[in-house]
Write an enzyme that holds these catalytic residues in place. Structure first.
Site, short mmCIF file in Angstrom:
data_model
loop_
_atom_site.label_atom_id
_atom_site.label_comp_id
_atom_site.label_asym_id
_atom_site.label_seq_id
_atom_site.Cartn_x
_atom_site.Cartn_y
_atom_site.Cartn_z
N ARG A 98 0.62 -1.25 0.14
CA ARG A 98 0.03 0.18 -0.04
C ARG A 98 0.81 1.30 -0.08
O ARG A 98 0.50 2.28 0.03
CB ARG A 98 -0.86 0.05 1.29
CG ARG A 98 -1.83 -1.17 1.04
CD ARG A 98 -2.91 -1.04 2.13
NE ARG A 98 -4.01 -2.25 1.83
CZ ARG A 98 -4.67 -2.14 1.03
NH1 ARG A 98 -4.98 -1.18 0.06
NH2 ARG A 98 -5.71 -3.31 0.61
N HIS A 155 8.08 -6.16 -7.32
CA HIS A 155 6.88 -5.57 -7.62
C HIS A 155 6.74 -4.30 -6.78
O HIS A 155 6.54 -3.90 -5.71
CB HIS A 155 5.72 -6.42 -7.27
CG HIS A 155 4.38 -6.02 -8.07
ND1 HIS A 155 3.76 -4.80 -8.07
CD2 HIS A 155 3.66 -6.94 -8.86
CE1 HIS A 155 2.70 -4.97 -8.77
NE2 HIS A 155 2.37 -5.80 -9.29
N TYR A 158 1.08 -1.45 -5.42
CA TYR A 158 -0.05 -1.51 -6.55
C TYR A 158 -0.71 -0.01 -6.44
O TYR A 158 -1.72 0.33 -7.13
CB TYR A 158 -0.84 -2.45 -6.68
CG TYR A 158 -1.35 -2.97 -5.16
CD1 TYR A 158 -2.32 -2.65 -4.50
CD2 TYR A 158 -0.87 -4.37 -4.75
CE1 TYR A 158 -2.73 -3.07 -3.16
CE2 TYR A 158 -1.15 -4.84 -3.42
CZ TYR A 158 -2.16 -4.14 -2.61
OH TYR A 158 -2.76 -4.59 -1.73
N HIS A 192 2.40 -1.23 -11.97
CA HIS A 192 1.32 -0.83 -12.98
C HIS A 192 1.14 0.40 -13.35
O HIS A 192 1.46 1.40 -12.67
CB HIS A 192 -0.08 -0.96 -11.92
CG HIS A 192 -0.15 -2.34 -11.28
ND1 HIS A 192 -1.13 -2.62 -10.19
CD2 HIS A 192 0.41 -3.59 -11.41
CE1 HIS A 192 -1.07 -4.00 -10.02
NE2 HIS A 192 -0.21 -4.56 -10.66
N GLU A 213 3.30 -3.48 -16.36
CA GLU A 213 2.46 -4.77 -16.59
C GLU A 213 0.99 -4.66 -17.37
O GLU A 213 0.49 -3.55 -17.33
CB GLU A 213 1.89 -5.05 -15.20
CG GLU A 213 0.99 -6.31 -14.83
CD GLU A 213 0.94 -7.01 -13.43
OE1 GLU A 213 1.62 -6.06 -12.55
OE2 GLU A 213 0.30 -7.72 -13.36
N ASP A 267 0.60 -10.27 -17.64
CA ASP A 267 -0.41 -11.29 -16.57
C ASP A 267 -1.65 -11.82 -17.25
O ASP A 267 -2.44 -11.26 -18.03
CB ASP A 267 -0.90 -10.31 -15.59
CG ASP A 267 -1.27 -10.58 -14.45
OD1 ASP A 267 -2.55 -11.57 -14.85
OD2 ASP A 267 -1.05 -10.44 -13.09
N HIS A 318 -4.96 -10.95 -16.06
CA HIS A 318 -5.42 -9.51 -16.87
C HIS A 318 -5.63 -9.72 -18.06
O HIS A 318 -6.48 -8.76 -18.71
CB HIS A 318 -3.97 -8.61 -16.60
CG HIS A 318 -3.97 -8.21 -14.85
ND1 HIS A 318 -2.75 -7.62 -14.49
CD2 HIS A 318 -4.46 -8.77 -13.85
CE1 HIS A 318 -2.78 -7.51 -13.19
NE2 HIS A 318 -3.76 -8.45 -12.89
N HIS A 353 3.10 -13.28 -15.37
CA HIS A 353 2.38 -13.37 -14.05
C HIS A 353 1.54 -14.36 -14.29
O HIS A 353 0.46 -14.34 -15.44
CB HIS A 353 1.85 -12.11 -13.64
CG HIS A 353 2.49 -11.14 -13.02
ND1 HIS A 353 1.98 -9.97 -12.73
CD2 HIS A 353 3.71 -11.39 -12.48
CE1 HIS A 353 3.02 -9.24 -11.92
NE2 HIS A 353 4.28 -9.87 -11.96
N ASP A 405 -10.00 -8.23 -12.91
CA ASP A 405 -9.02 -8.54 -12.18
C ASP A 405 -8.88 -9.30 -10.86
O ASP A 405 -8.78 -8.73 -9.80
CB ASP A 405 -8.24 -7.28 -11.93
CG ASP A 405 -6.71 -7.40 -11.22
OD1 ASP A 405 -6.18 -8.59 -11.26
OD2 ASP A 405 -6.00 -6.24 -11.08
N HIS A 462 -7.83 -12.77 -9.36
CA HIS A 462 -7.03 -14.13 -9.53
C HIS A 462 -7.51 -15.24 -9.02
O HIS A 462 -8.01 -15.24 -8.17
CB HIS A 462 -5.64 -13.88 -9.39
CG HIS A 462 -4.86 -12.55 -9.68
ND1 HIS A 462 -3.56 -12.39 -9.28
CD2 HIS A 462 -5.26 -11.63 -10.21
CE1 HIS A 462 -3.01 -11.10 -10.15
NE2 HIS A 462 -4.12 -10.62 -10.39
N GLU A 517 0.65 -15.56 -8.98
CA GLU A 517 0.13 -14.56 -8.04
C GLU A 517 -1.46 -14.99 -7.66
O GLU A 517 -2.33 -14.41 -7.66
CB GLU A 517 0.04 -13.18 -8.52
CG GLU A 517 1.13 -12.67 -9.21
CD GLU A 517 1.23 -11.27 -9.90
OE1 GLU A 517 0.17 -11.36 -10.74
OE2 GLU A 517 1.84 -10.15 -9.56
ZN ZN Z 1 -4.06 -8.59 -10.59
FE FE Z 2 0.17 -9.29 -11.96
FE FE Z 3 0.84 -6.45 -10.58
#
Ligand code: ZN
Ligand code: FE
Ligand code: FE
Length: 278
Positions: free
Chosen positions: A37, A67, A70, A107, A142, A176, A179, A211, A224, A226, A256
């Site tokens: 975060r 990564h 996000y 992202h 991504e 991904d 995604h 991913h 989105d 997963h 992920e």
């Molecule tokens: Zn995702």
């Molecule tokens: Fe991803």
């Molecule tokens: Fe991601």
């Protein structure tokens, strides 16, 4: 060689991630550079990094993927949010030099009603501030599901971003699988076609990481969410094609999926079995 791993917590440092990866049968891994975060990153512990490098060498772990949080948004309408994203990414990339020649994924961002063109322009500006011709890390855009006002759910948008960046040699793409399916690309029925399109628009040489996630939702849903491998709308056969595809099989794959370590170990074993062809 099959490069397969998953997302790990870096709460206990780099050495611990190498140990966890090895324990679950992974030979690569992904981790958040800091609390996902946002917030401050823990200071780099050089002793920990040295032990990590030694262990990784022994275990054959490489191509680690950091990564970005996000919550960063390089194309926010608010300048202070954009500046925070740039500052955080610069700091992350400085830290990445302790483990040189690896990958950093982010992202692209959400344009929050400013329109896709403004969003793309702001992302380009951010990357032009963040990227340094001397860095050893490759920064990956991504591919996104297209939830809300996310930029990067169409290959053309990623192409446009790359075109505007000065240090293009430091840029790559992370695909991904959840995604791209949520974004409307038919990887289940037409993987070859999607990869041809990727090659035509972006260039497959830019693709540096996958991913590997199943999706809870149907193609084009822009959701989105997963799902575990084989338990979603993509299905196990899609993943068999993906990990065996001549254009993909040498890339590193990062799970992920909604799993704890034990679940990841099982998925890695499953994928290894499929890859060998049983
Ligand atoms: Zn995702
Ligand atoms: Fe991803
Ligand atoms: Fe991601």
């Amino acid at each position: 060689m099959f490069k397969i791993g998953c997302h790990l917590s870096n709460a206990k440092g780099y050495r611990n991630m190498a140990e966890e990866a090895h324990k679950i049968g992974a030979n690569t891994f992904q981790f958040f550079t800091r609390n996902p975060r946002g917030g401050n990153a823990k200071p780099i512990n050089e002793q920990d990094i040295a032990e990590f490098k030694k262990l990784s060498g022994e275990y054959g772990i490489d191509v680690i993927l950091a990564h970005a949080p996000y919550t960063l948004n390089c194309c926010s309408a608010k300048p202070e949010i954009r500046e925070f994203a740039i500052r955080t990414m610069k700091d992350d990339l400085n830290r990445m030099e302790y483990t040189p020649n690896n990958l950093y994924n982010f992202h692209p961002g959400s344009h929050v009603g400013q329109g896709i063109e403004v969003g793309i322009e702001l992302i380009i500006q951010a990357l032009n501030e963040v990227l340094d011709s001397k860095q050893t890390t490759t920064v990956l855009l991504e591919t996104m599901a297209g939830k809300g006002s996310e930029v990067g759910s169409k290959f053309e948008e990623i192409r446009q971003i790359i075109d505007g960046v000065k240090c293009q040699e430091k840029l790559g793409v992370c695909l991904d699988t959840c995604h791209v399916s949520d974004a409307g690309y038919e990887i289940s029925n037409n993987l070859d076609g999607v990869l041809q399109e990727f090659d035509h628009i972006i260039g497959l040489e830019r693709l540096k990481a996958i991913h590997i996630n199943d999706s809870m939702n149907p193609i084009g849903s822009h959701k989105d969410r997963h799902q575990k491998i084989g338990e979603g709308t993509l299905g196990l056969e899609t993943f068999e094609q993906i990990i065996k595809h001549p254009n993909l099989k040498n890339l590193p794959f990062y799970l992920e999926t909604p799993n704890e370590l034990e679940g990841y170990a099982k998925e890695i074993e499953l994928l290894r079995t499929i890859r060998k062809g049983k």
